[in-house]
Design a protein around this motif. Structure first.
Motif, PDB file in Angstrom:
ATOM      1  N   ILE A  84      -4.865  23.815  11.175  1.00 23.86           N
ATOM      2  CA  ILE A  84      -4.280  22.489  11.415  1.00 23.86           C
ATOM      3  C   ILE A  84      -5.113  21.808  12.494  1.00 23.86           C
ATOM      4  CG2 ILE A  84      -2.153  21.261  12.086  1.00 23.86           C
ATOM      5  CD1 ILE A  84      -1.688  23.092   9.663  1.00 23.86           C
ATOM      6  N   ALA A  85      -5.551  20.601  12.204  1.00 21.52           N
ATOM      7  CA  ALA A  85      -6.381  19.876  13.186  1.00 21.52           C
ATOM      8  C   ALA A  85      -5.743  18.526  13.493  1.00 21.52           C
ATOM      9  CB  ALA A  85      -7.789  19.662  12.637  1.00 21.52           C
ATOM     10  N   PRO A  86      -5.589  18.192  14.774  1.00 22.55           N
ATOM     11  CA  PRO A  86      -5.061  16.849  15.092  1.00 22.55           C
ATOM     12  C   PRO A  86      -6.121  15.787  14.826  1.00 22.55           C
ATOM     13  CG  PRO A  86      -5.623  18.028  17.117  1.00 22.55           C
ATOM     14  CD  PRO A  86      -5.944  18.962  15.975  1.00 22.55           C
ATOM     15  N   LEU A  87      -5.687  14.596  14.508  1.00 25.23           N
ATOM     16  CA  LEU A  87      -6.612  13.466  14.359  1.00 25.23           C
ATOM     17  C   LEU A  87      -6.261  12.472  15.453  1.00 25.23           C
ATOM     18  CD1 LEU A  87      -6.709  12.584  10.549  1.00 25.23           C
ATOM     19  CD2 LEU A  87      -8.599  13.427  11.941  1.00 25.23           C
ATOM     20  N   ALA A  88      -7.255  12.115  16.257  1.00 24.19           N
ATOM     21  CA  ALA A  88      -7.005  11.129  17.308  1.00 24.19           C
ATOM     22  C   ALA A  88      -7.230   9.752  16.698  1.00 24.19           C
ATOM     23  CB  ALA A  88      -7.942  11.370  18.478  1.00 24.19           C
ATOM     24  N   GLY A  89      -6.155   9.062  16.405  1.00 22.28           N
ATOM     25  CA  GLY A  89      -6.287   7.719  15.812  1.00 22.28           C
ATOM     26  C   GLY A  89      -6.750   7.797  14.366  1.00 22.28           C
ATOM     27  N   ASP A  90      -7.105   6.663  13.827  1.00 23.99           N
ATOM     28  CA  ASP A  90      -7.539   6.571  12.436  1.00 23.99           C
ATOM     29  C   ASP A  90      -9.063   6.674  12.401  1.00 23.99           C
ATOM     30  OD1 ASP A  90      -8.247   5.846   9.901  1.00 23.99           O
ATOM     31  OD2 ASP A  90      -7.161   3.944   9.888  1.00 23.99           O
ATOM     32  N   PRO A  91      -9.613   7.768  11.824  1.00 27.16           N
ATOM     33  CA  PRO A  91     -11.073   7.926  11.860  1.00 27.16           C
ATOM     34  C   PRO A  91     -11.816   6.789  11.147  1.00 27.16           C
ATOM     35  CG  PRO A  91     -10.037   9.636  10.481  1.00 27.16           C
ATOM     36  CD  PRO A  91      -8.939   8.869  11.139  1.00 27.16           C
ATOM     37  N   TYR A  92     -11.103   6.052  10.285  1.00 27.26           N
ATOM     38  CA  TYR A  92     -11.755   4.954   9.550  1.00 27.26           C
ATOM     39  C   TYR A  92     -11.230   3.590  10.012  1.00 27.26           C
ATOM     40  CZ  TYR A  92     -13.613   8.468   6.365  1.00 27.26           C
ATOM     41  OH  TYR A  92     -14.278   9.542   5.836  1.00 27.26           O
ATOM     42  N   GLY A  93     -10.619   3.560  11.225  1.00 26.82           N
ATOM     43  CA  GLY A  93      -9.969   2.335  11.697  1.00 26.82           C
ATOM     44  C   GLY A  93     -10.849   1.094  11.607  1.00 26.82           C
ATOM     45  N   GLN A 146     -20.986   4.803   5.514  1.00 25.77           N
ATOM     46  CA  GLN A 146     -19.808   5.676   5.633  1.00 25.77           C
ATOM     47  C   GLN A 146     -19.711   6.660   4.477  1.00 25.77           C
ATOM     48  OE1 GLN A 146     -19.418   2.423   6.548  1.00 25.77           O
ATOM     49  NE2 GLN A 146     -18.825   2.745   8.677  1.00 25.77           N
ATOM     50  N   GLU A 147     -20.283   6.319   3.326  1.00 27.46           N
ATOM     51  CA  GLU A 147     -20.092   7.189   2.156  1.00 27.46           C
ATOM     52  C   GLU A 147     -21.251   6.986   1.183  1.00 27.46           C
ATOM     53  OE1 GLU A 147     -19.268   9.727   0.702  1.00 27.46           O
ATOM     54  OE2 GLU A 147     -17.302   9.644  -0.280  1.00 27.46           O
ATOM     55  N   ALA A 148     -21.449   7.983   0.321  1.00 24.87           N
ATOM     56  CA  ALA A 148     -22.442   7.904  -0.748  1.00 24.87           C
ATOM     57  C   ALA A 148     -21.710   7.847  -2.087  1.00 24.87           C
ATOM     58  CB  ALA A 148     -23.337   9.139  -0.708  1.00 24.87           C
ATOM     59  N   LEU A 149     -22.082   6.905  -2.937  1.00 24.86           N
ATOM     60  CA  LEU A 149     -21.538   6.857  -4.301  1.00 24.86           C
ATOM     61  C   LEU A 149     -22.456   7.651  -5.203  1.00 24.86           C
ATOM     62  CD1 LEU A 149     -20.601   3.058  -4.655  1.00 24.86           C
ATOM     63  CD2 LEU A 149     -19.281   4.935  -3.631  1.00 24.86           C
ATOM     64  N   LEU A 150     -21.883   8.569  -5.966  1.00 19.36           N
ATOM     65  CA  LEU A 150     -22.681   9.446  -6.824  1.00 19.36           C
ATOM     66  C   LEU A 150     -22.808   8.797  -8.199  1.00 19.36           C
ATOM     67  CD1 LEU A 150     -20.924  12.770  -5.728  1.00 19.36           C
ATOM     68  CD2 LEU A 150     -22.948  11.665  -4.726  1.00 19.36           C
ATOM     69  N   VAL A 151     -24.055   8.653  -8.662  1.00 19.87           N
ATOM     70  CA  VAL A 151     -24.327   7.883  -9.872  1.00 19.87           C
ATOM     71  C   VAL A 151     -24.891   8.808 -10.955  1.00 19.87           C
ATOM     72  CG1 VAL A 151     -25.645   5.941 -10.809  1.00 19.87           C
ATOM     73  CG2 VAL A 151     -24.753   5.832  -8.474  1.00 19.87           C
ATOM     74  N   THR A 175      -8.242  11.447   3.926  1.00 17.52           N
ATOM     75  CA  THR A 175      -8.403  10.895   5.285  1.00 17.52           C
ATOM     76  C   THR A 175      -8.867   9.443   5.251  1.00 17.52           C
ATOM     77  OG1 THR A 175     -10.512  12.058   5.371  1.00 17.52           O
ATOM     78  CG2 THR A 175      -8.728  12.996   6.644  1.00 17.52           C
ATOM     79  N   SER A 176      -9.592   9.047   4.215  1.00 20.51           N
ATOM     80  CA  SER A 176     -10.031   7.636   4.167  1.00 20.51           C
ATOM     81  C   SER A 176      -8.918   6.716   3.680  1.00 20.51           C
ATOM     82  CB  SER A 176     -11.290   7.473   3.318  1.00 20.51           C
ATOM     83  OG  SER A 176     -11.257   8.290   2.199  1.00 20.51           O
ATOM     84  N   GLU A 177      -7.844   7.278   3.075  1.00 17.86           N
ATOM     85  CA  GLU A 177      -6.707   6.488   2.540  1.00 17.86           C
ATOM     86  C   GLU A 177      -7.250   5.451   1.551  1.00 17.86           C
ATOM     87  OE1 GLU A 177      -4.692   5.058   6.035  1.00 17.86           O
ATOM     88  OE2 GLU A 177      -4.095   7.067   6.646  1.00 17.86           O
TER      89      GLU A 177
END
Ligand code: PLP
Length: 290
Positions: free
Chosen positions: A117-126, A169-174, A247-249
């Protein structure tokens, strides 16, 4: 000093950094295992049943015999003992330890089960949630069973690293035909003329739990859904693009390979779905503890 994360290793609670695993663990040697990541809001496990069902399915496809109801019980206990209120839970089950051989070891070793279990400080993608994320495209070089949530994530890691090095932030796989399959750790949706488009379920994508929720939310909001992959050549014609993940919601994307999507700002359909996602979280928090 930061608090050590709480783990449950094969039924024994201990600090995560004290867990030791044999080098003969088949997860270590072959990536022979499955996993799940769950979001914790207000001390509760979000979409727990959906994650447990997907874990059962992944382990079934991998032919790893683990007691998933027991893992779920241990997950709940470890979360309660951790005291974490906002965070994530990681679950991993490997085929266990045995002399190295490719085929399954005779006599089937005990699976090795890890929970932490890991806490998240705030929204990582805020920030990206407000301004929109930048992503890049990269060829999808993964295997043919991406519907199984296995710990073999090398191609995903390489793609995510390429994105990070490019300030994205992310890679789209094509795929080879130009179809956008999914992200390195997210599902992908496009919006055109008020309808949302997403890759249909099949062996080439993970059946994202957040993807499933967003499709249910879209149906509830009367937004039509086209289960069809977007093509890279269609990126210039769509109005909005967004990613979903535990996590990215619901995360708006405003540029792909440096080119803007739509007007270059998070769009109304994405915002609406992000708001309804939040409402579902609030409904869970207001409801009885499960
Ligand atoms: N696609 C891939 C390849 C992923 O690894 C993930 C999550 O890790 C997702 C999609 C999103 O899935 P979920 O919504 O279940 O987190």
């Amino acid at each position: 000093m930061t608090q050590p994360l709480l783990a449950n290793w094969n039924g024994v609670e201990q600090p995560l950094d004290e867990v030791r695993v044999s080098v003969l663990d088949r997860g270590f040697l072959f990536g022979d295992g499955g996993y799940e990541v769950l979001r914790i809001y207000g001390g509760r496990l979000f979409l727990l049943d959906e994650h447990m069902q997907r874990l059962v399915r992944s382990l079934d496809k991998l032919r790893i015999a683990a007691d998933v109801p027991r893992i779920e019980r241990r997950l709940r206990e470890t979360l309660a003992h951790s005291g974490v209120v906002e965070g994530m839970a990681y679950l991993q089950v490997t085929r266990g330890e045995a002399p190295r051989m490719h085929r399954f070891p005779p006599g089937n070793p005990h699976p090795n089960e890890l929970i932490y279990i890991a806490p998240l400080a705030g929204d990582p993608y805020g920030d990206a949630r407000e301004t929109g994320a930048a992503v890049l495209t990269t060829p999808d070089v993964r295997w043919g069973r991406c519907d199984i949530k296995s710990i073999n994530l090398l191609a995903n890691c390489l793609a995510a690293q390429a994105a990070a090095e490019a300030g994205c932030q992310e890679a789209l796989l094509v795929a080879e035909d130009g179809a956008i399959v999914e992200g390195s750790h997210t599902s992908v949706f496009g919006v055109k003329d008020g309808a949302i488009w997403t890759t249909p379920l099949g062996p080439h994508i993970l059946p994202g739990i957040t993807r499933g929720l967003v499709l249910r939310l879209a149906a509830r909001a009367g937004i039509s859904v086209v289960e069809k992959s977007l093509h890279t050549r269609e990126l210039g014609e769509i109005d909005e693009l967004f990613l979903t993940g535990t996590t990215s919601e619901v995360l708006p994307v405003t540029t792909v390979d440096g080119r803007p999507i739509g007007n270059g700002r998070p769009g109304p359909v994405t915002r609406r779905l992000a708001e309804t996602y939040r409402q579902v979280v609030d409904e869970m928090l207001a409801g009885p503890a499960s």
